[in-house]
Design a protein around this motif. Sequence first.
Motif, PDB file in Angstrom:
ATOM      1  N   ASN A  93     -31.414  43.390  28.853  1.00  0.00           N
ATOM      2  CA  ASN A  93     -30.726  43.569  30.126  1.00  0.00           C
ATOM      3  C   ASN A  93     -29.233  43.296  30.009  1.00  0.00           C
ATOM      4  N   PHE A  94     -28.462  43.934  30.910  1.00  0.00           N
ATOM      5  CA  PHE A  94     -27.068  43.587  31.143  1.00  0.00           C
ATOM      6  C   PHE A  94     -26.771  43.859  32.610  1.00  0.00           C
ATOM      7  N   TRP A  95     -25.762  43.223  33.158  1.00  0.00           N
ATOM      8  CA  TRP A  95     -25.388  43.425  34.559  1.00  0.00           C
ATOM      9  C   TRP A  95     -23.932  43.003  34.746  1.00  0.00           C
ATOM     10  N   GLY A  96     -23.329  43.448  35.824  1.00  0.00           N
ATOM     11  CA  GLY A  96     -21.948  43.116  36.115  1.00  0.00           C
ATOM     12  C   GLY A  96     -21.842  42.051  37.186  1.00  0.00           C
ATOM     13  N   ALA A  97     -20.957  41.073  36.986  1.00  0.00           N
ATOM     14  CA  ALA A  97     -20.701  40.032  37.992  1.00  0.00           C
ATOM     15  C   ALA A  97     -19.380  39.367  37.658  1.00  0.00           C
ATOM     16  N   ASP A  98     -18.613  39.026  38.697  1.00  0.00           N
ATOM     17  CA  ASP A  98     -17.334  38.326  38.538  1.00  0.00           C
ATOM     18  C   ASP A  98     -16.358  39.089  37.640  1.00  0.00           C
ATOM     19  N   GLY A  99     -16.426  40.436  37.689  1.00  0.00           N
ATOM     20  CA  GLY A  99     -15.514  41.237  36.887  1.00  0.00           C
ATOM     21  C   GLY A  99     -15.828  41.229  35.408  1.00  0.00           C
ATOM     22  N   LYS A 100     -17.022  40.781  35.040  1.00  0.00           N
ATOM     23  CA  LYS A 100     -17.425  40.729  33.634  1.00  0.00           C
ATOM     24  C   LYS A 100     -18.765  41.424  33.449  1.00  0.00           C
ATOM     25  N   ILE A 101     -19.069  41.761  32.186  1.00  0.00           N
ATOM     26  CA  ILE A 101     -20.404  42.263  31.850  1.00  0.00           C
ATOM     27  C   ILE A 101     -21.181  41.103  31.254  1.00  0.00           C
ATOM     28  N   HIS A 102     -22.349  40.834  31.810  1.00  0.00           N
ATOM     29  CA  HIS A 102     -23.216  39.783  31.289  1.00  0.00           C
ATOM     30  C   HIS A 102     -24.337  40.442  30.486  1.00  0.00           C
ATOM     31  N   PHE A 103     -24.484  40.027  29.235  1.00  0.00           N
ATOM     32  CA  PHE A 103     -25.466  40.620  28.335  1.00  0.00           C
ATOM     33  C   PHE A 103     -26.569  39.624  28.015  1.00  0.00           C
ATOM     34  N   GLY A 104     -27.808  40.140  27.905  1.00  0.00           N
ATOM     35  CA  GLY A 104     -28.878  39.341  27.349  1.00  0.00           C
ATOM     36  C   GLY A 104     -28.651  39.177  25.853  1.00  0.00           C
ATOM     37  N   ALA A 105     -29.461  38.321  25.230  1.00  0.00           N
ATOM     38  CA  ALA A 105     -29.297  38.040  23.805  1.00  0.00           C
ATOM     39  C   ALA A 105     -29.381  39.321  22.976  1.00  0.00           C
ATOM     40  N   GLY A 106     -28.321  39.585  22.199  1.00  0.00           N
ATOM     41  CA  GLY A 106     -28.307  40.737  21.300  1.00  0.00           C
ATOM     42  C   GLY A 106     -28.070  42.073  21.961  1.00  0.00           C
ATOM     43  N   VAL A 107     -27.917  42.108  23.289  1.00  0.00           N
ATOM     44  CA  VAL A 107     -27.814  43.389  24.005  1.00  0.00           C
ATOM     45  C   VAL A 107     -26.467  44.061  23.745  1.00  0.00           C
ATOM     46  N   ARG A 108     -25.400  43.274  23.714  1.00  0.00           N
ATOM     47  CA  ARG A 108     -24.088  43.885  23.445  1.00  0.00           C
ATOM     48  C   ARG A 108     -24.105  44.591  22.097  1.00  0.00           C
ATOM     49  N   GLU A 109     -24.663  43.937  21.076  1.00  0.00           N
ATOM     50  CA  GLU A 109     -24.727  44.525  19.744  1.00  0.00           C
ATOM     51  C   GLU A 109     -25.567  45.807  19.754  1.00  0.00           C
TER      52      GLU A 109
END
Length: 492
Positions: free
Chosen positions: A358-374
């Motif tokens: 999962n990932f989601w947007g909040a506070d002007g940032k992208i929040h990623f679950g473990a390893g999701v950005r990669e």
Amino acid sequence: MKKTDQYLEKSVKPGICRKLLRVGILATMILLLLVPVEASAAAKISKKKITILKGQTYKLKVKGTSKKVKWSSSKSSLASVNSSGVVKGKKAGTAVITAKVGKKKFTCKVTVRQPVTSVKLKKTSITLKKGKSTTLKATVKPTNAYKKTLTWKSSNSSIASVSSKGKVTAKKPGNAVITAKAKDGSGVFATCVVMVQGDPTPLTISETAVTLQQGEARMLSASGTYARVVWGSSNQAVAAVGADGTVIAVGAGKARITAMTKDGLQYAYCDVTVLAPEASPSAAAQEFLNIIEGYSQEIREQKAKGHLLGYSNSSALVRNTWADMLKDMTERGIGYTNCAHTIRLALREMGRLGEFENFWGADGKIHFGAGVRETLEKSCEIIYVNKSADQLFAENGLVPGDICIWGGIGHTNIYAGNKLWYDTGRMSSDGRYMTVSELKKAGVPEKTIQEDIANDHDFPDLSKNTYVFNSLGLKGINLGSVVVSYIIRLVK
């Protein structure tokens, strides 16, 4: 014991009975094995009959099966179909599209119509005095177009109205544009500028500043005087203008369009900014957009059947796959999604994201679950932007298919091109809030509603109302000064 029974008991030996029973069972098993295994009985084609114009396309689907579908057309010269079920009208006539799944076949009758290719008005500009009328004459081609009727519309009915038969009536001084548009859905049209005479007043122009994409057109009109207007451009290589005030965006840059009375005594201006064409999406981004459009269409179809899709941020209510969400809609009467959730479902369907990533947007940032950005960076660019939509449009900084993370409002949506968006948020998407009583009237069971209220944890509070979607868009948005913080762009 009757004599008949006694006779049967004596004449049919027990051993023979057992043999007959075994033979009967064996025969039944053989018959069952010989029955061909076909597509699920629930499988069906999305449409059994469609009508399209020559040159138009329509995507057919076979629902209720995961097996490979083989598509074919009875007359490819009239209507072709590709391996994805996209039908294209080639020329007027009728063809049958067949979808074969295993040994089972589904058909859709396709009728292709000849569209209107041109509409011409005998006059492209007229001058009328207030209270006078005239009828515009139109020529529609080709002669074999299946529907040659026109719809008539005035850009300003308070200046000049038009009837369904092209009769124009001058109401008050000023300029209006009459449009005659083919009614067959081809989008072909012609225009006529109507100048209504009255007492001379200062010349004004309908827009004083416009921004256009290269290749786009915009009709300007001048009003406030009965004198004929001459149009001109300060830079024809940027913005050309026709005698009727139609501005064509030729190349990137700035130009000034001038409307001047023929006597040269009055002027009005419109400053035009022309943007270079939007960049084309990558093949992956186009696939992503096609999936999202498919979701949007399916939401419309499910809503027509009384199955709803509501908004929730609760992980207890949203599902990890599109199929599971549809199952909730059909079996429970309502399923749930949110702005980032729908995007994740499409990326999972493409294999770009795992089922529980999962990932989601909040506070002007992208929040990623473990390893999701990669995981995402294997096929996506993650770009820091921090600019408003208007800034990005001016710089051609958006590409269709871009996933946009909006700063300060915890919102995520998808840019679809031409300043339109796919969106499953509560601020700008296509839908409305429904109360608990409205949900009941729509067919959602009371037990389901109460279960969902308990599982949503008041985020939002479903006991007050539920935002229900009609589709995912396409829609324009107006988020004012809110900026796009990040873009996730599919590149491969």
